[in-house]
Design a protein around this motif. Structure first.
Motif, PDB file in Angstrom:
ATOM      1  N   MET A 120      12.535  17.231  20.441  1.00 49.94           N
ATOM      2  CA  MET A 120      11.232  16.804  19.907  1.00 49.94           C
ATOM      3  C   MET A 120      10.983  17.363  18.509  1.00 49.94           C
ATOM      4  O   MET A 120      10.124  16.864  17.779  1.00 49.94           O
ATOM      5  CB  MET A 120      10.094  17.276  20.824  1.00 49.94           C
ATOM      6  N   GLY A 320       2.879  16.045  23.283  1.00 47.49           N
ATOM      7  CA  GLY A 320       3.962  15.808  24.226  1.00 47.49           C
ATOM      8  C   GLY A 320       4.022  16.829  25.338  1.00 47.49           C
ATOM      9  O   GLY A 320       5.067  17.007  25.967  1.00 47.49           O
ATOM     10  N   TYR A 328       9.631  18.760  31.565  1.00 44.47           N
ATOM     11  CA  TYR A 328      10.319  18.007  30.506  1.00 44.47           C
ATOM     12  C   TYR A 328      11.641  17.413  30.988  1.00 44.47           C
ATOM     13  O   TYR A 328      12.031  16.346  30.544  1.00 44.47           O
ATOM     14  CB  TYR A 328      10.568  18.914  29.296  1.00 44.47           C
ATOM     15  N   SER A 345       3.424  11.118  21.933  1.00 41.43           N
ATOM     16  CA  SER A 345       4.589  11.947  21.622  1.00 41.43           C
ATOM     17  C   SER A 345       4.317  12.819  20.391  1.00 41.43           C
ATOM     18  O   SER A 345       3.418  12.523  19.584  1.00 41.43           O
ATOM     19  CB  SER A 345       5.794  11.059  21.348  1.00 41.43           C
TER      20      SER A 345
END
Length: 370
Positions: A120, A320, A328, A345
Motif C-alpha cells: 500500500m 485502508g 489484511y 484505499s
C-alpha cells in the motif's frame, strides 16, 4: 513523584461542565482575539456559545496548521496483532465477555500482514492489540518490534498501559510513539464502562502518560472516546492533560485523536451524540489552543467528513484500515474492534489529498517537519 492525577483530583466534573456551558459570546470573542490561548479560552471555544463562530475558528485553525505543518498529511495504518483482552469494556468488540474467536498473530502471520501494508506504500504503522498481559506482553512486543523495525520508518503502539520499566525496555527496539486513550475522565462513568480487568484502575491509566514521559518516549497520543460522556468536559480535561504534559515532559511530542463511538456487534449506544459540526468545532478548538500538537483522524469517520476536514487542522490520516488481527492477509473475516466508515484505499485518499493541494506523506513524519 507528582503526576497529572494530583492536579486532576482538585477538579470537580460537574463544576467544570457548568463553567463550560456558562461561557458567553464575549468569552468566545476574547478567545478568538487572543495571541496565546488559555484553558479558560479552550472552554469558551468548545462551549455551545462558540457554535456561531465556527467559520472564524476554521479559518484561524487552517492558518495556524499551515504555518506549523505546511500542506502535508502523514499517512498511517493500524496493524492489529491480537484481539485477546482481559478487560470488560462496554463499548468494545474485543471485550473479555464477548464470546468470539480470539487470535494473536504469529511472527509468520505478522510478516504476511506487513507485506500487504508495504504494498500500500506505508512507512508509518500503528500496532494495536487488546489489553491482555498473558498473550500480548512486553516480550511479545519486543519480538514484534525487532521483526518489523527494518520495514518501517515510524512505529507507533496502542496496547495496554504498562509500567515505566516496560516502556524503558521497548524504546531501544524502535518504538517511536505510544497512544493511550483515557476513554473518559468522568471517574464514575469510567468505572461503569470498565467493570473488570486492569483497565478498571482509573488512576493507573490516567498516570500512564507520566510514565511515558519519564521513559523519554519520542511521542505520545491522548484522547477520549467521544460518546461515553459529555464531550466538551471530557475534551477540556484532555486539553488540560496535554497542557500539563507539555510543560513537564517538554522534549516529547504530542498528538490528539477524537474517536467517536462506533458500532460493533452488540455494542453500546452513545450516551452523548456529537454531530459533524461539533467535531469540526473541537478540532479547531484544539488547534487554536495548541499550534504544535498533531491532530489525527481515522477511518471511523465518513468519507465525506474526512474529505472536508483535510484543510481545517488535521495533520495525520489513516486509510485502508482493518481493525481485526489478520485483517489484511491472514484472516480477513475475524472480529473487528469497531466498524470502519471510510473504506477507500490509501491511493484513493492520497488522490483526494492531492486534489486539495496537499501532499500525502508516507515516510517518517518528523523528518518532514525539521
Amino acid at each position: 513523584m507528582s503526576s497529572f492525577n494530583d492536579i486532576f483530583e482538585t477538579y470537580n466534573w460537574d463544576d467544570t461542565k457548568a463553567s463550560i456551558y456558562a461561557k458567553t459570546s464575549a468569552d468566545v470573542e476574547r478567545a478568538l482575539a487572543a495571541d496565546k490561548r488559555t484553558l479558560e479560552d479552550f472552554k469558551a471555544l468548545v462551549s455551545p456559545a462558540a457554535a456561531p463562530y465556527l467559520e472564524q475558528m476554521a479559518q484561524i485553525s487552517q492558518r495556524l496548521t499551515l504555518k506549523r505543518f505546511g500542506k502535508v498529511l502523514q499517512m498511517y495504518v493500524p496493524l492489529y496483532l491480537s484481539n485477546e483482552c482481559s478487560n470488560i469494556c462496554t463499548y468494545c468488540g474485543f471485550s473479555y465477555d464477548n464470546k468470539v474467536k480470539r487470535k494473536t498473530l504469529s511472527p509468520m502471520e505478522i510478516m504476511q500482514e506487513v507485506a500487504v501494508i508495504k504494498e500500500m506504500g506505508y512507512e508509518h504503522v500503528l500496532l494495536v492489540t487488546g489489553e491482555d498481559n498473558v498473550n500480548v506482553h512486553v516480550d511479545y512486543f519486543k519480538k514484534v518490534l525487532e521483526l518489523i523495525r527494518p520495514h518501517f520508518a515510524h512505529i507507533s503502539m496502542e496496547v495496554q498501559p504498562m509500567d515505566l520499566e516496560d516502556y524503558q525496555q521497548l524504546t531501544p527496539y524502535g518504538l517511536n510513539t505510544v497512544l493511550v486513550y483515557q476513554e473518559t475522565y468522568h471517574k464514575e462513568d469510567y468505572k461503569k464502562h470498565h467493570p473488570k480487568g486492569k483497565k478498571s484502575n482509573f488512576k493507573y491509566r490516567v498516570e500512564t502518560p507520566d510514565r511515558l514521559g519519564q521513559a523519554g518516549i519520542h511521542k505520545m497520543g491522548l484522547g477520549v472516546l467521544i460518546g461515553l460522556e459529555d464531550w466538551r468536559t471530557d475534551c477540556f480535561f484532555t486539553a488540560m492533560h496535554l497542557n500539563y504534559l507539555e510543560k513537564k515532559y517538554w522534549q516529547t511530542k504530542y498528538s490528539l485523536s477524537f474517536p467517536r463511538l462506533r458500532p460493533f456487534s452488540g455494542g453500546l449506544e452513545p450516551k452523548v451524540e456529537m454531530n459533524d459540526r461539533e467535531l469540526v468545532q473541537l478540532i479547531c478548538a484544539y488547534r487554536l489552543f495548541n499550534e504544535e500538537v498533531e491532530l489525527s483522524i481515522s477511518t471511523r469517520e465518513s468519507a465525506n467528513f474526512r474529505n472536508n476536514i483535510i484543510k481545517l487542522g488535521i495533520t495525520s490520516i489513516s486509510a485502508g484500515s482493518k481493525t481485526n488481527p489478520g485483517g489484511y492477509a491472514v484472516e480477513p473475516e475475524s472480529l473487528e474492534q469497531f466498524e470502519i466508515s471510510d473504506e477507500r484505499s490509501p491511493a484513493e485518499i492520497a488522490k483526494i489529498i492531492a486534489q486539495q493541494g496537499y501532499e500525502a506523506v508516507w515516510k517518517d513524519w518528523d523528518s518532514c517537519l525539521t
